[in-house]
Design a protein around this motif. Structure first.
Motif, PDB file in Angstrom:
ATOM      1  N   ARG A   8       0.819  -1.219   0.000  1.00  0.00           N
ATOM      2  CA  ARG A   8       0.000   0.000   0.000  1.00  0.00           C
ATOM      3  C   ARG A   8       0.851   1.266   0.000  1.00  0.00           C
ATOM      4  NH1 ARG A   8      -2.974  -0.100   4.823  1.00  0.00           N
ATOM      5  NH2 ARG A   8      -1.916  -1.981   5.488  1.00  0.00           N
ATOM      6  N   LEU A   9       2.082   1.184   0.531  1.00  0.00           N
ATOM      7  CA  LEU A   9       2.995   2.328   0.491  1.00  0.00           C
ATOM      8  C   LEU A   9       3.608   2.510  -0.894  1.00  0.00           C
ATOM      9  CD1 LEU A   9       4.826   1.917   3.921  1.00  0.00           C
ATOM     10  CD2 LEU A   9       3.214   3.728   3.294  1.00  0.00           C
ATOM     11  N   GLY A  10       3.506   1.491  -1.734  1.00  0.00           N
ATOM     12  CA  GLY A  10       4.017   1.595  -3.096  1.00  0.00           C
ATOM     13  C   GLY A  10       5.251   0.756  -3.371  1.00  0.00           C
ATOM     14  N   ALA A  17      12.172   6.421  -2.119  1.00  0.00           N
ATOM     15  CA  ALA A  17      11.941   7.851  -2.371  1.00  0.00           C
ATOM     16  C   ALA A  17      11.560   8.580  -1.086  1.00  0.00           C
ATOM     17  CB  ALA A  17      10.848   8.030  -3.429  1.00  0.00           C
ATOM     18  N   VAL A  18      10.712   7.960  -0.275  1.00  0.00           N
ATOM     19  CA  VAL A  18      10.299   8.571   0.990  1.00  0.00           C
ATOM     20  C   VAL A  18      11.501   8.710   1.928  1.00  0.00           C
ATOM     21  CG1 VAL A  18       8.980   8.128   3.119  1.00  0.00           C
ATOM     22  CG2 VAL A  18       7.843   7.974   0.895  1.00  0.00           C
ATOM     23  N   ARG A  45      20.474   5.771   5.340  1.00  0.00           N
ATOM     24  CA  ARG A  45      19.425   5.596   4.325  1.00  0.00           C
ATOM     25  C   ARG A  45      19.189   4.118   4.033  1.00  0.00           C
ATOM     26  NH1 ARG A  45      21.684  10.229   0.718  1.00  0.00           N
ATOM     27  NH2 ARG A  45      20.454  11.988   1.456  1.00  0.00           N
ATOM     28  N   SER A  46      20.266   3.381   3.831  1.00  0.00           N
ATOM     29  CA  SER A  46      20.153   1.950   3.530  1.00  0.00           C
ATOM     30  C   SER A  46      19.441   1.206   4.658  1.00  0.00           C
ATOM     31  CB  SER A  46      21.552   1.372   3.294  1.00  0.00           C
ATOM     32  OG  SER A  46      21.488  -0.018   3.105  1.00  0.00           O
ATOM     33  N   MET A  47      19.845   1.500   5.898  1.00  0.00           N
ATOM     34  CA  MET A  47      19.240   0.820   7.050  1.00  0.00           C
ATOM     35  C   MET A  47      17.764   1.196   7.200  1.00  0.00           C
ATOM     36  SD  MET A  47      21.448  -1.191   8.521  1.00  0.00           S
ATOM     37  CE  MET A  47      22.568  -1.562   7.185  1.00  0.00           C
ATOM     38  N   LEU A  48      17.433   2.474   6.984  1.00  0.00           N
ATOM     39  CA  LEU A  48      16.031   2.907   7.097  1.00  0.00           C
ATOM     40  C   LEU A  48      15.158   2.254   6.029  1.00  0.00           C
ATOM     41  CD1 LEU A  48      16.288   6.721   7.900  1.00  0.00           C
ATOM     42  CD2 LEU A  48      15.280   4.954   9.351  1.00  0.00           C
ATOM     43  N   ILE A  49      15.681   2.176   4.807  1.00  0.00           N
ATOM     44  CA  ILE A  49      14.918   1.539   3.727  1.00  0.00           C
ATOM     45  C   ILE A  49      14.623   0.093   4.100  1.00  0.00           C
ATOM     46  CG2 ILE A  49      15.060   0.721   1.334  1.00  0.00           C
ATOM     47  CD1 ILE A  49      16.673   3.399   0.792  1.00  0.00           C
ATOM     48  N   ASP A  50      15.652  -0.624   4.560  1.00  0.00           N
ATOM     49  CA  ASP A  50      15.450  -2.027   4.947  1.00  0.00           C
ATOM     50  C   ASP A  50      14.509  -2.147   6.142  1.00  0.00           C
ATOM     51  OD1 ASP A  50      17.139  -2.820   2.915  1.00  0.00           O
ATOM     52  OD2 ASP A  50      18.812  -3.341   4.243  1.00  0.00           O
ATOM     53  N   GLN A  51      14.674  -1.263   7.109  1.00  0.00           N
ATOM     54  CA  GLN A  51      13.860  -1.335   8.319  1.00  0.00           C
ATOM     55  C   GLN A  51      12.380  -1.086   8.000  1.00  0.00           C
ATOM     56  OE1 GLN A  51      14.680   1.630  11.382  1.00  0.00           O
ATOM     57  NE2 GLN A  51      14.254   0.130  12.972  1.00  0.00           N
ATOM     58  N   VAL A  52      12.097  -0.041   7.215  1.00  0.00           N
ATOM     59  CA  VAL A  52      10.706   0.275   6.871  1.00  0.00           C
ATOM     60  C   VAL A  52      10.123  -0.821   5.986  1.00  0.00           C
ATOM     61  CG1 VAL A  52       9.186   1.909   5.668  1.00  0.00           C
ATOM     62  CG2 VAL A  52      10.971   2.748   7.208  1.00  0.00           C
ATOM     63  N   VAL A  85       9.477  12.774  14.046  1.00  0.00           N
ATOM     64  CA  VAL A  85       8.169  12.253  13.621  1.00  0.00           C
ATOM     65  C   VAL A  85       7.447  13.303  12.773  1.00  0.00           C
ATOM     66  CG1 VAL A  85       5.883  11.480  14.407  1.00  0.00           C
ATOM     67  CG2 VAL A  85       7.962  10.603  15.514  1.00  0.00           C
ATOM     68  N   GLU A  86       7.519  14.581  13.174  1.00  0.00           N
ATOM     69  CA  GLU A  86       6.906  15.655  12.374  1.00  0.00           C
ATOM     70  C   GLU A  86       7.510  15.693  10.975  1.00  0.00           C
ATOM     71  OE1 GLU A  86       7.243  19.402  14.413  1.00  0.00           O
ATOM     72  OE2 GLU A  86       6.276  18.608  16.215  1.00  0.00           O
ATOM     73  N   ASP A  87       8.831  15.522  10.876  1.00  0.00           N
ATOM     74  CA  ASP A  87       9.490  15.512   9.570  1.00  0.00           C
ATOM     75  C   ASP A  87       9.027  14.315   8.742  1.00  0.00           C
ATOM     76  OD1 ASP A  87      10.890  17.852  10.089  1.00  0.00           O
ATOM     77  OD2 ASP A  87      12.751  16.825  10.616  1.00  0.00           O
ATOM     78  N   LEU A  88       8.860  13.158   9.384  1.00  0.00           N
ATOM     79  CA  LEU A  88       8.383  11.973   8.672  1.00  0.00           C
ATOM     80  C   LEU A  88       6.969  12.197   8.156  1.00  0.00           C
ATOM     81  CD1 LEU A  88       8.616   9.090   7.679  1.00  0.00           C
ATOM     82  CD2 LEU A  88       7.951   8.313   9.976  1.00  0.00           C
ATOM     83  N   VAL A  89       6.099  12.751   8.985  1.00  0.00           N
ATOM     84  CA  VAL A  89       4.716  13.007   8.563  1.00  0.00           C
ATOM     85  C   VAL A  89       4.695  14.014   7.403  1.00  0.00           C
ATOM     86  CG1 VAL A  89       2.499  14.003   9.283  1.00  0.00           C
ATOM     87  CG2 VAL A  89       3.670  12.335  10.751  1.00  0.00           C
ATOM     88  N   ALA A  90       5.543  15.037   7.463  1.00  0.00           N
ATOM     89  CA  ALA A  90       5.609  16.019   6.370  1.00  0.00           C
ATOM     90  C   ALA A  90       6.022  15.327   5.064  1.00  0.00           C
ATOM     91  CB  ALA A  90       6.578  17.144   6.721  1.00  0.00           C
ATOM     92  N   THR A  91       6.985  14.418   5.143  1.00  0.00           N
ATOM     93  CA  THR A  91       7.411  13.674   3.954  1.00  0.00           C
ATOM     94  C   THR A  91       6.290  12.776   3.450  1.00  0.00           C
ATOM     95  OG1 THR A  91       9.782  13.739   4.431  1.00  0.00           O
ATOM     96  CG2 THR A  91       9.008  11.878   3.133  1.00  0.00           C
TER      97      THR A  91
END
Length: 143
Positions: A8-10, A17-18, A45-52, A85-91
Motif C-alpha cells: 500500500r505504500l508503493g 523515495a520517501v 538511508r540503507s538501514m532505514l529503507i530495509d527497516q521500513v 516524527v513531524e518531519d516523517l509526517v511532512a514527507t
C-alpha cells in the motif's frame, strides 16, 4: 486478500523515495540535525529503507543494530524524537500517503521511542555527546 502495508505504500521504489526525502528533510532541520553530525548518511538511508520495508511486510531484511544500541549515549530528547516524527509526517504528506497507511506506519515506529529517547525534555537541537560512538560506514554497496 488485503495488501500489506509495504504494498500500500508503493513498494521498494516508493519507500526509497520517501526515505531519501525524509533524510534530506532531517538534514535541514536544526531541531534534530546536530544528532546526525557523525552519521554515515548512506548507511542510515540503507538501514532505514530495509527497516521500513521489513516492518511494513516487504521483502528486505533489516540487519542494523537494535534501536537501543544504535541510539545509546546520543542523548536524544523527547522533543527531538517528536521533531523527527513531524518531519516523517511532512514527507509522507508530500508523497500523498493516506492517513490509514501513515497511522499504521507510525504505529509500528512509535513504540521505538522508548528505545531511542534518553532525555525526557522538550528541548531540541542539542549537540551529540562526544562519547557517542557512531556506526561504521557501509563497506560495500548494496545491490
Amino acid at each position: 486478500m488485503e495488501q500489506s502495508l509495504f504494498e500500500r505504500l508503493g513498494g521498494s521504489g516508493a519507500i526509497t523515495a520517501v526515505v531519501e526525502d525524509f533524510s534530506a528533510r532531517c538534514a535541514q532541520d536544526s531541531r534534530i540535525n546536530p544528532k546526525f553530525a557523525r552519521t554515515d548518511i548512506p548507511r542510515l538511508r540503507s538501514m532505514l529503507i530495509d527497516q521500513v520495508s521489513e516492518a511494513s511486510g516487504g521483502p528486505a531484511t533489516y540487519t542494523g543494530r537494535d534501536m537501543k544500541s544504535a541510539h545509546a549515549e546520543m542523548g536524544v530528547t523527547s522533543g527531538e524524537f517528536n521533531a523527527l516524527v513531524e518531519d516523517l509526517v511532512a514527507t509522507l504528506n508530500k508523497f500523498g500517503v493516506g492517513k490509514a497507511e501513515q497511522d499504521e506506519l507510525l504505529g509500528i515506529l512509535g513504540p521505538l521511542k522508548s528505545d531511542i529517547v534518553e532525555v525526557d525534555s522538550t528541548a531540541t537541537g542539542s549537540p551529540l555527546p562526544d562519547s557517542y560512538d557512531a556506526a561504521p560506514a557501509l563497506t560495500t554497496a548494496k545491490s
